[in-house]
Structure formats: C-alpha cells, structure tokens
Design a protein around this motif. Structure first.
Motif, PDB file in Angstrom:
ATOM      1  N   PHE A   1     -10.119  -0.094   0.343  1.00 58.96           N
ATOM      2  CA  PHE A   1     -10.556   1.254   0.664  1.00 58.96           C
ATOM      3  C   PHE A   1      -9.609   1.972   1.625  1.00 58.96           C
ATOM      4  O   PHE A   1      -9.805   3.137   1.945  1.00 58.96           O
ATOM      5  CB  PHE A   1     -11.962   1.205   1.271  1.00 58.96           C
TER       6      PHE A   1
ATOM      7  N   VAL B   1      -7.607   5.973   4.128  1.00 56.91           N
ATOM      8  CA  VAL B   1      -8.937   6.235   3.587  1.00 56.91           C
ATOM      9  C   VAL B   1      -8.971   7.547   2.795  1.00 56.91           C
ATOM     10  O   VAL B   1      -9.488   7.579   1.676  1.00 56.91           O
ATOM     11  CB  VAL B   1     -10.003   6.235   4.699  1.00 56.91           C
TER      12      VAL B   1
ATOM     13  N   TRP C   1     -21.432   8.930  -2.180  1.00 53.26           N
ATOM     14  CA  TRP C   1     -20.276   8.778  -3.057  1.00 53.26           C
ATOM     15  C   TRP C   1     -20.565   9.270  -4.466  1.00 53.26           C
ATOM     16  O   TRP C   1     -19.673   9.688  -5.186  1.00 53.26           O
ATOM     17  CB  TRP C   1     -19.808   7.328  -3.061  1.00 53.26           C
TER      18      TRP C   1
ATOM     19  N   GLU D   1     -16.814   5.922  13.267  1.00 53.80           N
ATOM     20  CA  GLU D   1     -16.457   4.986  12.199  1.00 53.80           C
ATOM     21  C   GLU D   1     -16.938   5.520  10.851  1.00 53.80           C
ATOM     22  O   GLU D   1     -16.217   5.477   9.860  1.00 53.80           O
ATOM     23  CB  GLU D   1     -17.070   3.618  12.502  1.00 53.80           C
TER      24      GLU D   1
ATOM     25  N   ALA E   1     -17.423   8.602  10.103  1.00 55.97           N
ATOM     26  CA  ALA E   1     -16.607   9.766   9.767  1.00 55.97           C
ATOM     27  C   ALA E   1     -15.265   9.329   9.185  1.00 55.97           C
ATOM     28  O   ALA E   1     -14.787   9.871   8.188  1.00 55.97           O
ATOM     29  CB  ALA E   1     -16.390  10.624  11.019  1.00 55.97           C
ATOM     30  N   ARG E   2     -14.684   8.301   9.787  1.00 58.09           N
ATOM     31  CA  ARG E   2     -13.390   7.805   9.313  1.00 58.09           C
ATOM     32  C   ARG E   2     -13.527   7.261   7.895  1.00 58.09           C
ATOM     33  O   ARG E   2     -12.717   7.560   7.023  1.00 58.09           O
ATOM     34  CB  ARG E   2     -12.882   6.693  10.246  1.00 58.09           C
ATOM     35  N   LEU E   3     -14.593   6.482   7.670  1.00 62.48           N
ATOM     36  CA  LEU E   3     -14.769   5.880   6.351  1.00 62.48           C
ATOM     37  C   LEU E   3     -15.236   6.902   5.327  1.00 62.48           C
ATOM     38  O   LEU E   3     -15.292   6.613   4.141  1.00 62.48           O
ATOM     39  CB  LEU E   3     -15.761   4.712   6.424  1.00 62.48           C
ATOM     40  N   ALA E   4     -15.594   8.099   5.798  1.00 60.01           N
ATOM     41  CA  ALA E   4     -15.925   9.162   4.850  1.00 60.01           C
ATOM     42  C   ALA E   4     -14.685   9.995   4.551  1.00 60.01           C
ATOM     43  O   ALA E   4     -14.764  10.998   3.849  1.00 60.01           O
ATOM     44  CB  ALA E   4     -17.039  10.041   5.405  1.00 60.01           C
ATOM     45  N   GLY E   5     -13.561   9.582   5.097  1.00 64.16           N
ATOM     46  CA  GLY E   5     -12.314  10.253   4.769  1.00 64.16           C
ATOM     47  C   GLY E   5     -11.950  11.413   5.677  1.00 64.16           C
ATOM     48  O   GLY E   5     -11.065  12.198   5.353  1.00 64.16           O
ATOM     49  N   ILE E   6     -12.605  11.518   6.837  1.00 60.61           N
ATOM     50  CA  ILE E   6     -12.265  12.595   7.778  1.00 60.61           C
ATOM     51  C   ILE E   6     -11.091  12.135   8.646  1.00 60.61           C
ATOM     52  O   ILE E   6     -11.059  10.999   9.116  1.00 60.61           O
ATOM     53  CB  ILE E   6     -13.491  12.929   8.659  1.00 60.61           C
TER      54      ILE E   6
END
Lengths: 510, 355
Positions: A308, A330, A417, B230, B232-237
């Motif tokens: 990911f 990411v 998602w 975390e 937010a980061r994993l949501a691509g921000i």
C-alpha cells in the motif's frame, strides 16, 4: 515445598465480554518448578486467561486457588504482591530508565524517600547474575538493549518481586534463534529454584524443548489438560486445538473461480523488506479473495502496508493492472486503485470523533468538492449509498463513528474505499474486535465485493476464517511464503502445521 | 441463516465510554450542533460580563451611547489577537501549536516599517508584512513537517530568534510610520458604517477562516490531520505538506495582525506582540479547540478573545488593579476546559462509574 506441589489451580473459570464468551470453563493446574505450556489458536482465550491471572480482568465465575488459598486479584498490584509476575509480549519496561531502575521500578529500596541507588544497583546485579546474565550493565538505559536482554530485565523484575509464578506470553516471538536457547537456559535456572512458569507459544518445537506439561485451550475451554509436553504426539495436540465450535457462516464462493489465466490485478514480485519479509511473490486477480495467514511477526501486516506504500520496500516489484506502482507512496497506491483497511482500525483508519460520512469520504472528499469547496450534502448522499450497500447499522451517516460497534466501524473503513472505485482492497485482520454475529455479515460484504469484481488481499491469523472465505491461501512464516494453494485443497490442520512449524528444527539446531 | 447473522449485530452493545446519544433527538441534540451550543455558552459569559458591568459601572453600561463606544474599544483591542487566534485555531486543530506568533508580529511590524519598506508606500508595507509573516510561518512548518522537530520546540526557537531579528533590524528602536504612509495609521482611526476598520478586518478574516475550515478540502484535511494523522496518511493525504501549510497560514495571520498593531501604535517595534501567543492559545482553548487536535471552532476562538478583552475592560472601567484581572483570566481558562470535560452527558456517565 517439594517440587510437585501444586501452586495454582483454576476451576471452571468463566469470563465474558460484551458479545463474546472469552473464557468458558477453563481448568488449569500448575506445579512448582514446572514449565506449563498453554496452547491454543488465536482467539482461544489465552490472553484473557493471562489477564485474569495477572489481575487485569476479574473472572465472572469459577475458582482460583493460589498456594492452597482461594484467591481473587482485584488489580495487577495484588497479583504481583501475591507472587504472580507476567511478562507480556510488548515488554512493559521504561526505555529511558536504567536496567537497575527498571528491575526495581515501583518498589525501590529507600530510606526517608531517597532511593538507595547503590543498593538498587548491587541487588540488580545479583538478580541478573542469578539469571545467568551478569554481563548486562545495570546502569545502561533499557532502550539501548537488544530485545533478548530486555526480556532478561523483565524477568529480573519478576525475580525482584520474589515471584513464585512467572507467566510469559510468546517470549520467543521477538527473539532470534540463539537468543531463544539462551532464554530457555534462564527459564531452566528459574524452575530449578522452584519457580513455576506458564509458557505461551505457538511453536510446537519450543514446547517440546522447554515444556513439562501442556494445557490446550479452544474457544475459551480447556480441551486437554496436563498432557506430557515431550511425548504427546503432534497430531493429538493439533487436533485438540482445531475444529472450532463457533459456527462461522461463510458465504458460498462464486461458481466460476476467478480465472488465474487472465492478467492479474495485483502482481507482487520478489518484494523484500529487511528483517520483516523476504522475496514475497503473489498475485491477486480481479474478483478473487486471497487470504494470507501466519503468526504475528511472520511479516503479514508489514507486507500489506508495503504494497500500500506505507512502507518502502528494499527490493521487489509491485504491479497493478499491468502498470508498475511507485513504491513507498500511499497517494500513488490510492491513485492506482488500492485501498487498505489497516489492522488497528481505531488508531490507523478512523477519525473517531467525526461523523460516519466524513470518515467514509476521508480518502476522496476532494472528488466531491468544487474548486476546493466541499459539498457536505453530496458527501452524505454518497456515504448513504455506501451505507446501504454495506448494510451499516444504524443507517445514519451523521452519527459519530466512535458510537458504532466494531463490525460497523469496519464497514465504514471498507466503505471508504468502495466510494473511490477501489479495484483492490487490502484487509488486515478485518474481523478483529468484531463479534461473532457481525463477522458473518462482514464475510458476506467482502464476498459481495469480490463478486462485483474487486480483488481482495486479506490477512488473518484465524485459519478457519482464511480457509472459509478466501479462494486462495498464502501461508507465511518468518517473512517468507511457505505455501500457496487453493483454499479448497487445504484443511485447518495442514495450515496450522505450516504456520507453527518450529524454525528451530529446520534452522539453527545444534 | 440471516436470522443468526443479524440478531447479534443489532444487539451489539455500544462500546464502553460511548456517549448516550439515543435519548436526544433533532438537530439541536445532534453532534453537529455541539460547537454551537458551546459558543452559546461563551455568549452567556459575555452577557454575564455586561451584567456585572451594568451593576458596577451603570454610567457606562446603562447608557446606550457610552456602552456602544466602550464595546467598540473592546472590539478594537480584540482585533489583532483575534486574527492571530484564527490562525492558531487552524494549527491546533491540525494537531500542532504555534508559540512564535507574538514574535512574528514583532518581526513583521519592524520589517514593514523600515525606511526601505516604507519607500514603497502603504501597499508595499502591507505586502511586506504578509510575505514576511507567511515565510516565517512556512519556516516553522518546514522544520516541523519535514525536519520532524516537535512543534513546541520549533516554534519556541522561532519565538526567540524572530524577536532577536526584530531587534537587529530596528536597532531596538521604535520605527514610526512616515507621514506619507498615513493610510496605514488610518486603519486604526477610520470607520466604515460606524464600525472601526480594525473590527471589519477581524470579521472578514474570521468569515474567510470559517469558510476555509468548514467548507473546503483544506479545512477537511486540517481536521483529519489533527484527528488521526495515521488514518489521514493511509487515506492518501499528504500530511507533511499540509502541516507546513498550516504554519504558513498562522504566519500569514501574524502578518495581518502586525499591520493592525502598527496602525494602532503608528509604529513598528521589536517589543510588539509580547505574550500574544498566550492570549491566542488561551482564546482557542476557551473557544473549545482541543489541544490534542481534531476539534475546534473559529467562532469559539473569536468569542474567546472577546471574553478575555471584555474582562480586561471590566477591570479597567472599575479602576481595579491588573493583578486581579490576571487571576480571573487564569480561572476562566481552567473553568472553560473543565466545562468541556464535564458536560451533562459525561456527568451522567461519571455518576454511573463505581469508583
């Protein structure tokens, strides 16, 4: 006290949590000077049992007899005072304090409020010598020690409290092979002094090596007590752990199995991160559910996070839809159509204080915005659609996520998602913290997603879950793929065998 | 099959610690209205200040004209701090803190009043103030986001260094605004529709700030960054970029505030903006912005400033010593936070817990 005196007896211990009967009649008998192994799959109730003994949880029913007296430990301090010391997987040492300070933390020798520093250091040295590790410098900061030494310090702390029973939760999980041998030496030294040890491990060979007797747990119940650790056949141990009683309702697999001939949606080739996993190759086709299983520490979650882009690989290639994916980013992964539901839902995926719809649109609220201005009404409508598809309960997208049950929180993460048109979902322990009824529902959600053409790569430590839900199963051990096969061709015992097969036997056996 | 599947989920107990929302209904009881309810609380405090004023100093507070003039003074005094508190609200919601705001006001006020800058006229001075403030803020943000310096330390260093730089540039002297740049000082004197321009500036910045925070993707990213970095980061921000921009925004607000301070003092000076950071942070906290990030309100921050300045004013018109005023302000900060923690709902829960 002779060596065979029973120090601890548990009879019919029951502990329930909302929605789960974590312990459902546990029997356990531990003798002085023995290493008593606890065996059981994830979710069998080992951790809960430890916490009951350590005074973290109080049992609802049943009897605990400690040193011949009925006992109840209202809090961890009481258990410690009674002589039960617990070493958890994540060692509870204070990294910034010295070795000696850690060993005597909370009960420092003192006079009128001043810590007798000399005495602390001298006694710490004595304790470490007793553990056979006089070489650990007592003034060194614990944070600077290697994992094995930290474990010894933890045991030293137990000794400083004059523990009569030491509970160790998967102590070998963080250790290298030669360090495990060392650990065993220390344990033998302790048992020779009449201290009892409850040892938890998933590795059968370790149990054979260090254990005296074994108690097996399954679904919160003792299925076998006091088996001989050296002679009981592996087959018997494994069979006692398997065949779970809880009825999982798995949705049927789609008629036509996803065609492995077609170009894969995700192709991982030789992916490596030093110290976590090595040379992992696997494929996921669209419409297919691939399940990865393995022990904690086998590199599963790290692998998922690397795919990911949350971690940067040291070697290897990730291809999505025939196009190479930029590693370690990411946003690039999201753009390529990947979505991830991480293991720690609350800390890694959700903004708990915000309403459902804002969590659902967290990854793509910008798509609903015009010239930078967000459109809450449009977002709510989109989130409503997702809630409908996933059967979110309650169906109120303005509700704050914190107030939802675990299963519904997971749906919010998955829904995020779905909204972005994600082609490949990475699910890390999707049913952790989700109660049994809601699980079946989640399984159906995941299957429906796959049927609609989404590829799913899922990690789970629960073998039945992987076997029941996935089309193909990948077994990982110590950072490597040890087996890949269609789920139909595997059974629980085979997979458990693969998952737990001890590395010591294959590797650094002297 | 479906029966087995569905019943446990429906009866799934709410996680421990969840607020009991079920009994309340409608928008008023909704979580969305929570900031509004809290802001109304602040309005009540403001009214209480007026009531105390009416009792103690009736000659001002009970004469419409006098009261209007007095309140305009309060608003004018709130303006600069208010603008700073708006930038601070963004930073704190984003999970950070900016201690350097007072020093940045000093630095910018000095920079925009040097003879070299003043030669470019009023527009040049404004431009210089905005750019210098923003750049200094971005430096903070760069150190924090990309250099991984803790926000407290990075902005503390900026606090010290910026004031030093201000002293260096000005030679520790007060720099008067030249007569030809009277447009700047007019900001503090002129009124539009009877309201001082300074107050208009606060209202405009506040309105823009509110829209940006609550209606734009930038604002959404701010809440997500502070609420759960975390996630937010994993949501691509892009967390780092956003964090840096937040401090840049705070610096920009300092630049605007510096112009206002220069206008009021008719000069730039290295000791301008002393302890403004504390007032701004206190206003944010009173206004319900959580220091842990992820939660907060622009309106609350501005009301917080009004409460502070209102109390100061109350003490002044009563000819009371400043020391009492400080004690009361301290009590208000603590009181506001305690109120946030023990709202009615949580009180109900508090009672249930056996201790």
């Amino acid at each position: 006290m002779s060596e065979h005196d029973v120090v601890l007896t548990l009879t019919d211990v029951v502990k329930t949590f909302p929605g789960v009967r974590a312990l459902d009649g546990v029997q356990l008998e531990v003798r002085a000077g023995e290493v008593h192994c606890l065996l059981g799959q994830n979710g069998a109730g080992k951790s809960t049992l430890i916490k009951v003994l350590a005074g973290v949880h109080r049992p609802d029913e049943g009897e605990i007899v400690w040193l011949g007296q009925p006992a109840a430990f209202p809090n961890p301090q009481a258990a410690m005072k009674a002589g039960i010391a617990t070493i958890y997987q994540e060692l509870d040492l204070v990294d910034g304090l010295s070795v000696a300070d850690n060993i005597f933390l909370g009960h420092e020798p003192r006079s009128v409020g001043f810590v007798k520093r000399g005495q602390v250091r001298r006694q710490a040295r004595e304790i470490l010598a007793k553990l056979g590790h006089a070489e650990i410098p007592v003034r060194r900061e614990v944070g600077k020690l290697p994992a094995a030494a930290k474990q010894v310090v933890s045991m030293g702390r137990a000794l400083s409290r004059e523990a009569r029973l030491l509970i160790m939760d998967e102590p070998s999980a963080v250790l290298a092979h030669d360090e495990v041998a060392n650990l065993f030496r220390v344990i033998r030294g302790l048992t020779a002094q009449g201290i009892a040890v409850i040892y938890i491990s998933h590795r059968l060979d370790e149990i054979r090596d260090i254990g005296d007797r074994v108690t097996v747990l399954k679904d919160g119940r003792t299925t076998a007590a006091n088996l001989d650790a050296k002679t009981t056949p592996t087959q018997e141990l494994v069979s006692r752990m398997t065949g779970r009683n809880i009825e999982y309702v798995f949705p049927p697999r789609s008629e036509a199995p996803a065609s492995p001939e077609g170009a894969p949606l995700l192709a991982v080739d030789g992916l490596t991160r030093d110290g976590e996993f090595a040379d992992v190759s696997l494929n996921v086709h669209s419409g297919e559910i691939v399940g990865i299983t393995g022990l904690v520490g086998s590199g599963r979650s790290e692998l998922l996070e690397t795919i990911f882009g949350a971690r940067r690989p040291h070697a290897g290639q990730i291809t999505v839809d025939g196009r190479s994916l930029r590693a370690g980013s990411v946003p690039a992964a999201v753009k390529a159509g990947l979505g991830m539901a991480p293991e720690e839902r609350k800390s890694q995926a959700l903004v708990l204080g915000e309403p459902v719809y804002r969590n659902v649109t967290l990854a793509n609220f910008a798509h609903y915005a015009r010239a930078g201005f967000t459109d809450a009404a449009k977002e709510r409508r989109a989130a409503d659609d997702v809630a409908e598809r996933l059967d979110l309960r309650p169906r109120d997208v303005r509700r704050v996520v914190r107030t939802l049950s675990g299963g519904n929180q997971q749906k919010v993460v998955v829904g995020r998602w779905l909204l972005g048109g994600t082609k490949l979902l990475l699910l890390d322990e999707p049913t952790r913290g989700v109660d049994v009824g809601a699980r079946a529902e989640l399984y159906q959600v995941i299957r429906r997603l796959a049927d609609s053409g989404v590829g799913v790569l899922m990690v789970s430590s629960e073998v039945p879950e992987v076997l029941g839900l996935a089309d193909r199963v990948v077994v990982m051990r110590e950072g490597r793929v040890v087996r890949e096969a269609p789920a139909g061709s595997l059974d629980e015992e085979t997979v458990l065998d693969l998952v737990m097969a001890g590395s010591l036997l294959e590797g650094a056996q002297p | 099959m479906t029966d087995i599947v569905k019943s446990p989920a429906e009866t799934a107990p709410e996680p421990a610690g969840a607020p009991t929302l079920d009994r309340r209904t409608g928008w008023w009881a909704d979580d969305a209205s929570e900031p509004v309810r809290r802001n109304l609380g602040l309005v009540v405090v403001l009214v209480a200040i007026w009531v105390v004023g009416a009792i103690t100093v009736p000659r001002i507070f009970l004469h419409a004209g006098q009261l209007w003039d007095n309140e305009l003074i309060v608003l004018q005094q709130s303006a600069a701090i208010g603008v700073i508190a708006i930038g601070m609200t963004f930073v704190i919601i984003g999970g950070g803190i900016d201690l350097s705001v007072g020093a940045l006001v000093a630095l910018t006020s000095v920079w925009c009043t040097t003879q070299a800058t003043q030669a470019y006229g009023p527009a040049g001075m404004v431009f210089a103030a905005l750019v210098v403030g923003t750049i200094a803020g971005l430096v903070n943000g760069f150190l924090i986001a990309y250099g991984r310096v803790v926000a407290f330390i990075a902005t503390l260093a900026m606090l010290v260094a910026a004031r030093g730089l201000a002293q260096l540039i000005s030679g520790k002297r007060t720099q008067r605004v030249n007569i030809e740049n009277v447009a700047i000082t007019n900001i503090a004197e002129n009124r539009i529709l009877g309201i001082p321009i300074l107050v208009w500036m606060l209202l405009v910045v506040g309105a823009i700030g509110w829209v940006v925070l609550n209606r734009t993707t930038f604002g959404r990213r701010t809440f997500a960054t502070g609420g759960n970095p975390e996630a937010a980061r994993l949501a691509g921000i892009n967390l780092r970029l956003h964090t840096m921009l937040l401090y840049g925004l705070s610096g920009l607000c300092c630049g605007i505030a510096a112009i206002m301070v220069v206008a009021q003092a008719t000069a730039g000076a290295p000791d301008h903006g002393d302890l403004y950071e504390l007032d701004a942070i206190a206003a944010c906290i009173i206004g319900g912005t959580a220091l842990a990030g992820g939660r907060g309100s622009i309106v609350g921050a501005i009301l917080g400033v009004f409460v502070f300045k209102g109390i100061t004013n109350l003490f002044i018109v009563n000819n009371l010593e400043q020391e009492y005023q400080l004690i009361v302000k301290g009590a208000i900060i603590v009181g506001a936070v305690l109120l946030q923690q023990f709202r009615v709902g949580s009180l109900r829960q508090f009672r249930k817990q056996p201790t």
